[in-house]
Design an enzyme around this catalytic site. Structure first.
Site, mmCIF file in Angstrom:
data_model
loop_
_atom_site.group_PDB
_atom_site.id
_atom_site.type_symbol
_atom_site.label_atom_id
_atom_site.label_comp_id
_atom_site.label_asym_id
_atom_site.label_seq_id
_atom_site.Cartn_x
_atom_site.Cartn_y
_atom_site.Cartn_z
ATOM 1 N N GLU A 191 6.957 -0.468 1.396
ATOM 2 C CA GLU A 191 5.649 -1.029 1.850
ATOM 3 C C GLU A 191 5.469 -0.685 3.351
ATOM 4 O O GLU A 191 5.090 -1.293 4.251
ATOM 5 C CB GLU A 191 5.746 -2.522 1.950
ATOM 6 N N GLU A 265 5.744 -4.554 -7.269
ATOM 7 C CA GLU A 265 6.500 -5.882 -7.000
ATOM 8 C C GLU A 265 5.330 -6.999 -7.473
ATOM 9 O O GLU A 265 4.249 -7.211 -6.921
ATOM 10 C CB GLU A 265 6.764 -6.123 -5.588
#
Length: 784
Positions: A191, A265
């Site tokens: 991320e 995710e």
């Protein structure tokens, strides 16, 4: 005495067989078949054929080594064809240059077991991983360098990262699919778009993985709102989200026109932080999004399929400072203790509809046995301040990492002269501190509320000053990962620096320190801070949950292993104790309680307590917002209207404004309802650079939902877009205007802000018209 549970359990003999199987090396097998795995224009290609990755996230550090096979069998039975696993760098290199890859840290063994159970592996080696883990997996010793820039091209960071990847390569590069292993994909960073936008940095990390022996393919994951940041053609992109799969995949396709669609995710629940409600996922919404992905040949990773437990002192903290609980249950389909139920069965049923040719699902393995334990009475105690190690002399207090310490507590001690009552101040005490004057408690510092001062009483003679600082995990998200523990900045008394020699006592709580404790008969004592000691036997070792409701705040050790933190404010009131870590005779239980127990005993329960908040027991009331709003006569610096979409909206102020507090006032919502919601709120300076959340606190909020969900105002500034601040809607429905005031910690020049709405279609709280205020006293503590 073991009791029968409603859920099916093993007999003692069956449980013993299961545990023994987990520890016995698999029999010699034929040489593994080599495979090819590629990223095609429309699909992943396994041996040249389209392949949909159905991954369940599970971290081997959060599951007892003895239970790895059991949990992987559960993943397979639920319909997963792969397991996604982080590597936590600091777990393998807690001390600089000393790597550990055995026992609980044996990543290669975990991958071998996964392969034996018919699962592929998606590897996520960092160097940064987040995951509500201490420092996001980054080693504490990096912070010994005062000017290091983490997650950047800083040579100091890159040198350490390359060395880490070299060690990872030795262990796991031979296990890629082209070598006959189970590893399909390897992730670069984690991320990163939520942190920076340096494609060269991402390329340097990819090259470091190649140099370490990995051939890929390589991928990067980012939340919907940060797709494209740090993007490179040689790193495949996937998107992270918790709802609205259709919208997220559309955004991914616009950014990446070719290639399979994948959710890196997908969140069936959420993690917990101390002092906030336990989180629950919405199974119907989750299944609808999973179905959409599967019907469109989308791959996914279910984060978490099995969360497990962040044992010991490994939980991290969200920004600005929201420490995470040890339970990482996540409301996942497989519970913290490996139990299954409705969410598991419904997910399994959905997966059965989308199995690939020739694929079948095995039955889930039986549940590992669970037991209750009668109350264990603690008979010995040892005062913490009476059992300090050898001190390190210093001219002034420095942060913990400077004393070669990464976890635990630290005591700073000095002599102060006689004098009148005066205010003791520190720049910061990360994370909690208790001040003692000649052994008597004289104050508390609390990072949650940025309370770093205390009034010391008058002294007729010189006195010993002890500042006990206790840590709760390095912040694991945002620029705030540069989180140095202990005392930061100058220590002053009455406005003047304390000019005296300090003696610093690092409390690492390692085996050496615990073995040196001088135990005394408890004799009904409940003084704090103190260690407590007990021994107990069990008829048959089995899983249990230690009931910590009569204790205050501290740490637990079982048979020399640091098991868990505890804190009476909740929501977690139990600590998961695996039966694999118990023995029939002579189990040793040690508890450090910084506050002191109401009753020095612990029982073992058959079910966990994950959602019992007790804010009235908060020793510092650090999470309670008690303030008065002072907007009368204050002119807004701007007014405007947000767009109705769920996209991030960047707004620049008409001109930069200085102030310590920033107030968002909502006037109405796009759907006409009385609610307001914010997934994330960020500020930027005059040049557009993001302003750190490090010193931020919520100074005031008029309404936040706690009865039906965690709609805490702090969710708006924690860096996570999957949770959100939401005004009350269950028991009360207060109307607009709603006000949220952020205290930045000091006067700051603000040039703009970024509003991230709550994600999804047809969700409430989308703000329409708003006003912005900036000043130094928009919200003040009640009574001032």
């Amino acid at each position: 005495m073991k009791k029968t549970m409603k859920l099916p359990t093993f007999s003692a003999a069956a449980a013993a067989v299961l545990l023994s199987l987990a520890m016995v090396p698999p029999a010699a097998a034929q040489a593994p078949k080599r495979h090819t795995f590629e990223i095609g224009d429309e699909a992943f290609l396994l041996d040249g054929k389209p392949f949909v990755i159905r991954t369940g996230e599970m971290h081997f550090t959060r599951v007892p080594h003895e239970y790895w096979r059991h949990r992987l069998q559960l993943l397979k039975a639920m319909g997963m064809n792969a397991v996604c696993a982080y590597l936590f760098w600091n777990f393998h290199e807690f001390e600089e240059g000393k790597f550990v890859w055995s026992g609980q840290a044996d990543a290669a063994e975990f991958c071998r077991i996964a392969q034996e159970e018919g699962l592929w592996v998606v590897l996520r080696p960092g160097p940064y991983v987040c995951s509500e883990w201490d420092g996001g997996g980054l080693p504490w010793w990096l912070l010994k360098n005062p000017d290091i820039h983490l997650r950047s091209k800083d040579p100091k960071f890159m040198e350490a990262s390359r060395r880490w990847f070299k060690e990872v390569g030795k262990q796991l590069a031979p296990m890629e699919v082209h070598n006959g292993g189970p590893i399909l994909l390897t992730q670069v960073e984690n991320e990163y778009g939520s942190y920076g936008n340096d494609a060269q940095y991402m390329g340097m990390l990819r090259d470091a993985l190649v140099d370490a022996g990995f051939k890929g393919p390589f991928f990067a994951c980012n939340p919907v709102y940060d797709l494209g940041k740090g993007n490179r053609k040689d790193i495949f992109n996937v998107v992270n989200f918790g709802r609205d799969a259709k919208g997220a995949f559309e955004k991914l396709r616009r950014m990446q026109p070719k290639g399979p669609l994948m959710c890196g995710e997908f969140y069936p629940g959420w993690f917990d932080t101390w002092g906030a409600p336990h989180h629950f996922g919405n199974i119907d919404q989750n299944l609808a999004d999973l179905r959409y992905m599967l019907e469109n040949n989308g791959s996914f990773s279910l984060y978490m399929a099995h969360g497990g437990t962040s044992f010991g002192m490994w939980p991290g903290a969200d920004r600005p400072f929201k420490p995470d609980t040890n339970s990482y249950d996540y409301d996942a389909p497989i519970s913290e203790a490996g139990w299954i139920g409705d969410k598991f069965e419904k997910t399994r049923a959905l997966m059965k509809e989308f199995l690939q040719e020739g694929e079948t699902l095995p039955d889930p393995p039986a549940q590992i046995s669970v037991t209750s334990l009668p109350p264990i009475r603690f008979t010995k105690t040892a005062g913490l301040l009476e059992n300090l190690p050898q001190p390190v002399p210093d001219k002034a207090p420095r942060h913990m990492e400077k004393y070669d310490q990464g976890q635990g507590s630290i005591v700073y001690s000095t002599k102060i002269p006689a004098g009148p009552a005066a205010e003791l101040k520190v720049g910061a005490a990360n994370d909690f501190a208790w001040i003692f004057l000649d052994g008597k408690q004289a104050g508390i510092f609390d990072r949650r509320s940025r309370r770093f001062s205390a009034k010391l009483p008058a002294r007729t003679k010189p006195a010993r000053l002890d500042i006990l600082v206790h840590t709760m995990g390095h912040v694991n998200f945002g620029k705030e990962i540069h989180d140095r523990k202990g005392i930061n900045g100058e220590v002053t008394l009455g406005g003047k620096a304390i000019d005296n020699t300090w003696h610093v006592f690092p409390l690492r709580y390692d085996a050496k320190q615990l073995a040196s404790l001088k135990w005394q008969d408890a004799g009904g004592k409940t003084a704090a801070p103190a260690f407590w000691h007990a021994t107990f036997d069990v008829e048959t070792p089995a899983d249990t949950f230690l009931d910590m409701r009569s204790w205050g705040k501290g740490l637990i050790w079982i048979n020399g292993r640091c098991l868990s933190r505890f804190w009476n404010i909740g929501p977690t009131q139990t600590a998961f104790l695996p039966g694999a870590w118990l023995k029939e005779k002579g189990n040793e239980l040690i508890v450090l309680d910084l506050l002191g127990p109401e009753k020095p005993e612990i029982a073992g329960l058959e079910t966990p307590i994950l959602n019992q908040l007790r804010p009235e027991l908060d020793f510092a009331s650090g999470t309670t917002i008690k303030a008065d709003l002072k907007l009368d006569g204050v002119a807004p610096v701007m007014s405007g209207s947000f767009k109705p979409s769920g996209d991030v909206q960047e707004i620049r102020l008409p001109q930069p404004v200085k102030g310590r507090q920033f107030c968002l006032e909502t006037l109405n919502a796009h759907d006409g309802n009385p609610y307001a919601a914010v997934a994330e709120f960020d500020l930027s300076d005059a040049k557009g650079n993001p302003i750190s959340h490090q010193e931020w606190t919520i100074a005031y909020v008029d309404s936040e939902e706690h009865a039906a969900e965690d709609g805490s105002a702090s969710n708006a500034i924690d860096g996570q877009t999957a949770n959100f601040w939401h005004t009350e809607w269950k028991n009360n429905k207060p109307d607009h205007p709603h006000r949220l005031v952020i205290d930045l910690g000091s006067e700051t020049e603000i040039g703009g802000f970024r509003y991230t709405p709550r994600a999804g279609d047809n969700v409430g709280g989308r703000i329409k018209d708003y006003r912005i205020y900036v000043g130094n006293g928009l919200a003040v503590p009640k009574g001032e």
